[in-house]
Write a protein that holds these residues in place. Structure first.
Motif, short mmCIF file in Angstrom:
data_model
loop_
_atom_site.label_atom_id
_atom_site.label_comp_id
_atom_site.label_asym_id
_atom_site.label_seq_id
_atom_site.Cartn_x
_atom_site.Cartn_y
_atom_site.Cartn_z
N LYS A 36 0.86 -1.21 -0.21
CA LYS A 36 -0.09 -0.13 -0.02
C LYS A 36 0.69 1.26 0.04
N TYR A 37 0.77 1.86 -1.11
CA TYR A 37 1.58 3.36 -1.18
C TYR A 37 0.80 4.49 -0.57
N SER A 38 1.52 5.58 -0.56
CA SER A 38 1.03 6.80 0.16
C SER A 38 -0.22 7.39 -0.98
N LYS A 39 -1.16 8.08 -0.04
CA LYS A 39 -2.09 8.91 -1.15
C LYS A 39 -1.47 10.33 -1.29
N HIS A 40 -0.48 10.48 -0.53
CA HIS A 40 -0.08 12.07 -0.50
C HIS A 40 1.45 11.96 -0.96
N ALA A 41 1.85 13.13 -1.47
CA ALA A 41 3.22 13.31 -1.87
C ALA A 41 4.18 13.64 -0.59
N HIS A 42 3.48 14.32 0.28
CA HIS A 42 4.04 14.74 1.77
C HIS A 42 3.06 14.87 2.70
N ALA A 43 3.06 14.13 3.77
CA ALA A 43 1.93 14.17 4.73
C ALA A 43 2.62 13.36 5.96
N ARG A 44 1.83 13.78 7.26
CA ARG A 44 2.17 13.25 8.38
C ARG A 44 1.11 12.19 8.48
N VAL A 45 1.62 10.84 8.84
CA VAL A 45 0.63 9.67 9.05
C VAL A 45 0.28 9.55 10.45
N VAL A 46 -1.06 9.81 10.54
CA VAL A 46 -1.57 9.97 11.72
C VAL A 46 -2.11 8.54 12.33
N ARG A 47 -2.49 7.67 11.48
CA ARG A 47 -3.04 6.49 11.98
C ARG A 47 -3.12 5.40 10.72
N VAL A 48 -2.69 4.22 11.24
CA VAL A 48 -2.99 3.10 10.08
C VAL A 48 -3.54 2.04 10.58
N ASP A 49 -4.67 1.71 10.09
CA ASP A 49 -5.57 0.61 10.61
C ASP A 49 -5.71 -0.39 10.00
N VAL A 50 -5.16 -1.45 10.41
CA VAL A 50 -5.23 -2.88 9.46
C VAL A 50 -6.30 -3.79 9.99
N SER A 51 -7.02 -3.35 10.97
CA SER A 51 -7.96 -4.38 11.59
C SER A 51 -9.08 -4.95 10.50
N ARG A 52 -9.61 -4.15 9.49
CA ARG A 52 -10.63 -4.77 8.59
C ARG A 52 -9.86 -5.65 7.75
N ALA A 53 -8.60 -5.33 7.26
CA ALA A 53 -7.86 -5.83 6.26
C ALA A 53 -7.56 -7.16 6.79
N LEU A 54 -7.06 -7.34 8.02
CA LEU A 54 -6.72 -8.59 8.67
C LEU A 54 -7.64 -9.63 8.49
N LYS A 55 -9.26 -9.19 8.83
CA LYS A 55 -10.24 -10.17 8.90
C LYS A 55 -10.96 -10.69 7.50
N LEU A 56 -10.27 -10.02 6.37
CA LEU A 56 -10.52 -10.91 5.01
C LEU A 56 -10.02 -12.07 4.99
N PRO A 57 -10.99 -13.06 4.55
CA PRO A 57 -10.15 -14.40 4.37
C PRO A 57 -9.16 -14.44 3.31
N GLY A 58 -8.16 -15.26 3.84
CA GLY A 58 -7.19 -15.59 2.99
C GLY A 58 -5.86 -14.52 3.11
N VAL A 59 -6.23 -13.47 3.98
CA VAL A 59 -5.01 -12.47 4.43
C VAL A 59 -4.09 -13.21 5.43
N LYS A 60 -2.99 -13.36 5.59
CA LYS A 60 -2.21 -13.94 6.31
C LYS A 60 -1.51 -13.13 7.40
N THR A 61 -0.95 -11.89 6.77
CA THR A 61 -0.41 -10.87 7.57
C THR A 61 -0.15 -9.77 7.00
N ILE A 62 -0.11 -8.79 7.94
CA ILE A 62 0.03 -7.47 7.26
C ILE A 62 1.49 -6.59 8.21
N VAL A 63 1.96 -6.03 7.36
CA VAL A 63 3.26 -5.18 7.92
C VAL A 63 3.07 -3.84 7.96
N THR A 64 3.23 -2.99 8.94
CA THR A 64 3.45 -1.40 8.94
C THR A 64 4.67 -1.10 9.41
#
Lengths: 766, 156
Positions: A36-64
């Motif tokens: 997953k790439y950034s949406k902005h050319a320059h920004a502060r990252v406030v929050r990254v929430d992977v909880s919904r993605a982790l629940k998708l069947p077939g997803v084994k792991t996520i790194v941030t």
């Protein structure tokens, strides 16, 4: 073997689809990673929430970024695999998913929620250097990354000696390497926690070190296996975040993970050729001798440091040492922006600098009313001289290259012996259509041809084994990216051992097996790896001769290796290689035939303050002639013919040499006329081959290659490097031909119809 | 998602597969049938590395859903390669130096075979136009074009 047109040894497997590329690697249980790439050319990252993605069947792991080790990597030690606090470009990696298939991973990316707080971004080096500009790397304290200041002689003296001076500004674009295979990596951990990385890297041993930093592991715990590589052209000369990301995913998931880029991703996240804004001045005397050359380049390195920050070393070489330049100055500033990362692309700074240097040469020739080839020959570098920059030129065929292309230009135009080009009838007079004007142009190139010492070692190791069956294995540190090194190295070994080239197997793909090498770059493989293979083969032959002398009751100096045998010259008796190997092996105190070679050229790192020093053991030279037709109604430039002459020392395999030059020319033609990665506000606007145009079979002009042999004193069998020269002078030759045709000087590439038309209209208005 | 029952003749063999209907022909060839000679260079029909013959005509297999090929005959680079040897187009590419990194090569081979099937005696112009959908970043195409023309000559 030497000098033969031997087909590439790996070509039959490639032609039949048997070759295993990175995209073909399948390991048991392997997962598919997506970034997953950034949406902005320059920004502060406030929050990254992977909880919904982790629940998708077939997803084994996520790194941030939480999974990053504490260490930083890449040349500027300014990068991490994933970005947690700040994103600095649209290619910044925020998170990555490993799932059972690529579609699931892709879907999971859309379920990762990232909250940003946009920051002001800067998209040009000028903006980045302004007072109060937002800092790309706050800890660096400035957007100014590094500077280069070179000079020899004194510019004032150069100016004083000049009867004519010329001056111009150039602006050169981003270009994609556009290898046909996109970036790919497969990471797998074993029970010890050691990493095996299947990679398309060009620097397997340096990547071990870089990965150890990026992953917080020991280099000894990392093994790189290079798959067959579907083109690279400099892309693989650095570590890029997708590689450690694949390893982080694989470690966390406990399964192998492959990340393979889509073409879109390749345009977004693979390094691009450095854009440049350059101001150049040059002078010459009435007699046609160059007096000085002065260039300043402002360079955008992007949001993180990669090889884009070192291209000035090459630009400087062209500026200060292509032709005899009594006085020269080169300065460059490398600046952080929120743009894509710039890296190494074939030619590495040289297509840029050759464009401005060689079009300025034609401006001087015009100002002097002198034939452009005569002007160049008059000032050409010569054999066995040291340039003021400290380049020790040994073999040098620059004059011969220029004369070769000029001779062929004569046949392109009207035969008119004995006159200089200016005096001949202009080719446009033979064109029926009044809007179409023809012209011819020339440009030359200087390129390192004997390695390039940019690390403390520029070495390569090799071993040559002759087994009990007379079969020969060369294990070389070097890397094959399609250029044909495996065939050329096999030819060198076969020549020494007197066997057929097919009897030599070349192994070059595993850091656990092969000896160290700095990587495949700087047109160095034939010269450096070739010398290493030559040394190893001679060592193996010494061992063979030692044993064969006992067997044939003679002395080693009576022996030659021929047709798979060791032959005694006096008696004519002979023994098969396998038999000699067995005789050495199956006896008390027996040994195997195993030759070793290590070659590190007699060169120096450039001085860190003056940038002077002999960076390469020899230099390659070339010249090109382009014949073009310019449509003055549309601005469209058609190249009718391109003649390329290159001083390659000696062509170990002329077919492979031609392949390098013809392929380089395709890139050079693209640089000249069609290829530009359009970046607007940090975003790549043309990330596909429909909008980023490579030359196709139908677009290519007639290409003629001329090989000039100068028998380099240090090259293996006299050879020197040629890999990058094919495309370096092309854009300048075409720009000069455009001037010859319609009288406008182009200062940017690609020279698209709209740019040429604009130049023509500006000329009309004057 | 309900699976699609796909019937294909691939390299002379009848194959029956249950596939995800979203899969392209290239996906099915590479991932289901283990035929990895067709390469994925762009996934948008621009590069030609995935070229195969569909009912004898060259197509970019990334641009057609496998389900749309139901009942068709597909020939891949594996299918035209004789056991222990090379097809004349492959042989010419090898011998003339038309292969460097090789990633585009299987697609180039299939495009050339498609071209020669249609036009057994092409001119250089025909070859250049016929292969214009197959990108190569290594060779500059000169030796590829020479190779394809030499096949035509050796036939004649």
């Amino acid at each position: 073997m030497i000098g033969q047109r031997i087909p590439k040894l790996d070509a039959p497997d490639k032609a039949t689809g048997r070759t295993v590329y990175g995209h073909d690697v399948r390991l048991p249980g392997m997962l598919h990673g997506r970034i997953k790439y950034s949406k902005h050319a320059h920004a502060r990252v406030v929050r990254v929430d992977v909880s919904r993605a982790l629940k998708l069947p077939g997803v084994k792991t996520i790194v941030t970024a939480d999974d990053n080790p504490p260490t930083m990597f890449e040349n500027g030690k300014d990068n991490t695999p994933l970005k947690g606090q700040v994103v600095r470009s649209l290619r910044d990696e925020v998170a990555a998913v490993a799932a059972v298939d690529a579609d699931t991973a892709e879907e999971a990316l859309s379920l990762i929620e990232v909250e940003y707080e946009p920051l002001t971004a800067v998209f040009t080096p000028e903006e980045a250097l302004k007072e109060g500009a937002p800092l790309i790397h706050a800890e660096h304290g400035s957007n100014y990354f590094t500077r280069y200041r070179y000079s020899h002689g004194t510019l004032e003296a150069g100016e004083r000696e000049s009867d004519v001076t010329v001056e111009a500004d150039f602006e050169l674009p981003y270009v994609a390497h556009a290898a046909m295979e996109t970036s790919v990596v497969v990471a797998a951990f074993d029970h010890r926690g050691h990493l095996t990385l299947y990679s398309t890297t060009q620097i397997p041993f340096l990547l071990q070190r870089d990965l150890s930093e990026a992953l917080g592991m020991e280099g000894s715990e990392i093994r790189i296996i290079q798959t067959a590589i579907g083109g690279a052209f400099g892309r693989g000369l650095d570590i890029y975040p997708f590689e450690p990301i694949a390893a982080l995913l694989a470690r966390k998931a406990g399964k192998p993970v492959r990340i393979s880029f889509s073409r879109y991703e390749e345009f977004l996240a693979a390094p691009v050729r450095q854009p440049a804004k350059v101001h150049v001045r040059a002078g010459a005397t009435r007699e046609g001798m160059i007096t000085f050359r002065d260039a300043y380049a402002l360079l955008d390195i992007g949001a993180y440091v990669s090889w884009g920050s070192v291209t000035p070393l090459v630009m400087m070489e062209t500026t200060a040492s292509l032709y005899r330049i009594p006085h020269s100055r080169f300065a460059a500033d490398c600046v952080y922006t929120n743009n894509p990362i710039t890296g190494a692309v074939r030619g590495y700074g040289n297509p840029q600098s050759t464009f401005f240097v060689e079009t300025m040469m034609d401006r001087l020739a015009v100002a002097l009313d002198m034939d452009p080839v005569d002007f160049r020959v008059r000032n050409a570098n010569r054999p066995n001289e040291e340039t003021p920059q400290g380049l020790i030129i040994t073999s040098c065929g620059l004059k011969e290259c220029l004369e070769a292309v000029a001779a062929r230009a004569d046949t392109a135009r009207q035969k008119d012996e004995g006159k200089t080009m200016k005096d001949r009838p202009h080719p446009s007079s033979f064109i029926p259509h009044p809007s179409k004007k023809r012209g011819i142009g020339f440009a030359a190139t200087l390129n390192v041809g004997g390695g390039a010492r940019i690390y403390r070692s520029d070495g390569c190791g090799a071993t040559v084994k002759v087994d009990d069956f007379g079969h020969v294995s060369l294990v070389t540190g070097s890397t094959e990216i399609g250029q044909g090194s495996e065939t050329v190295l096999a030819q060198i070994v076969a020549e020494v051992l007197g066997v057929n080239v097919e009897d030599v197997n070349v192994l070059n793909s595993d850091t656990d097996v092969k000896p160290w090498d700095v990587g495949v770059h700087a047109s160095r493989t034939t010269f450096i790896a070739g010398n290493a293979a030559h040394i190893a083969a001679l060592d193996a032959r010494r061992q063979l001769f030692e044993t064969a002398a006992e067997m044939l009751k003679t002395t080693p100096d009576d022996l030659i290796a021929k047709d798979g045998h060791v032959v005694a010259k006096v008696s004519g008796k002979s023994a098969e290689l396998g038999k000699v190997a067995r005789a050495r092996h199956y006896r008390e105190g027996g040994q195997v035939i195993l030759g070793e070679g290590w070659y590190d050229p007699p060169t120096k790192l450039v001085d860190k303050d003056t940038y002077k020093g002999n960076i390469s053991a020899t230099y390659g030279f070339g010249a090109q002639m382009a014949e073009v037709e310019v449509d003055t109604d549309t601005g469209k430039v058609r190249v009718l013919r391109l003649v390329c002459a290159n001083d390659v020392g000696r062509a170990i395999n002329p077919m492979a040499v031609e392949g390098q030059i013809e392929g380089g020319a395709q890139m050079g033609l693209g640089y000249a006329l069609t290829e530009e990665v359009i970046v607007e506000k940090g975003r790549v606007m043309n990330p596909d081959f429909l909008d980023y145009r490579l030359f196709t079979t139908a677009d290519m002009p007639e290409i003629e290659t001329v090989i000039i042999e100068t028998d380099d004193p240090q090259g293996p069998f006299g050879a020197k490097g040629v890999g990058e020269m094919g495309g370096t002078p092309t854009a300048a030759a075409i720009a000069n031909a455009i001037h010859d045709a319609v009288g406008v000087w182009m200062t940017t590439v690609p020279m698209t119809p709209e740019r040429v038309l604009k130049a023509l209209m500006e000329k009309e208005n004057l | 998602m309900p699976k699609f029952h796909l019937s294909l003749t691939v390299n002379g063999e009848a194959r029956e597969l249950l596939i995800d209907p979203r899969r392209t022909l290239l996906d099915v060839l590479r991932d289901e049938l283990d035929l990895r000679g067709a390469h994925r260079g762009c996934d948008s029909g621009d590069c030609g590395a995935c070229t195969v013959l569909l009912d004898g005509k060259p197509i970019t297999s990334c641009m057609i859903l496998a389900a749309d090929c139901d009942g068709s005959t597909v020939t891949t680079v594996e299918g035209i390669t004789p056991a222990g040897g090379l097809h004349p187009v492959q042989k010419a590419l090898v011998e003339k130096g038309g292969i460097q990194c090789g990633f585009c090569t299987p697609g180039m081979v299939m495009a050339a075979i498609g071209l020669l099937n249609e036009n057994p005696n092409p001119t250089e112009h025909d070859v250049r136009e016929g292969l214009a959908g197959n990108l190569c970043r290594c060779t500059g195409y000169k030796k590829i074009v020479e190779a394809v023309l030499s096949v035509e000559e050796s036939k004649a």
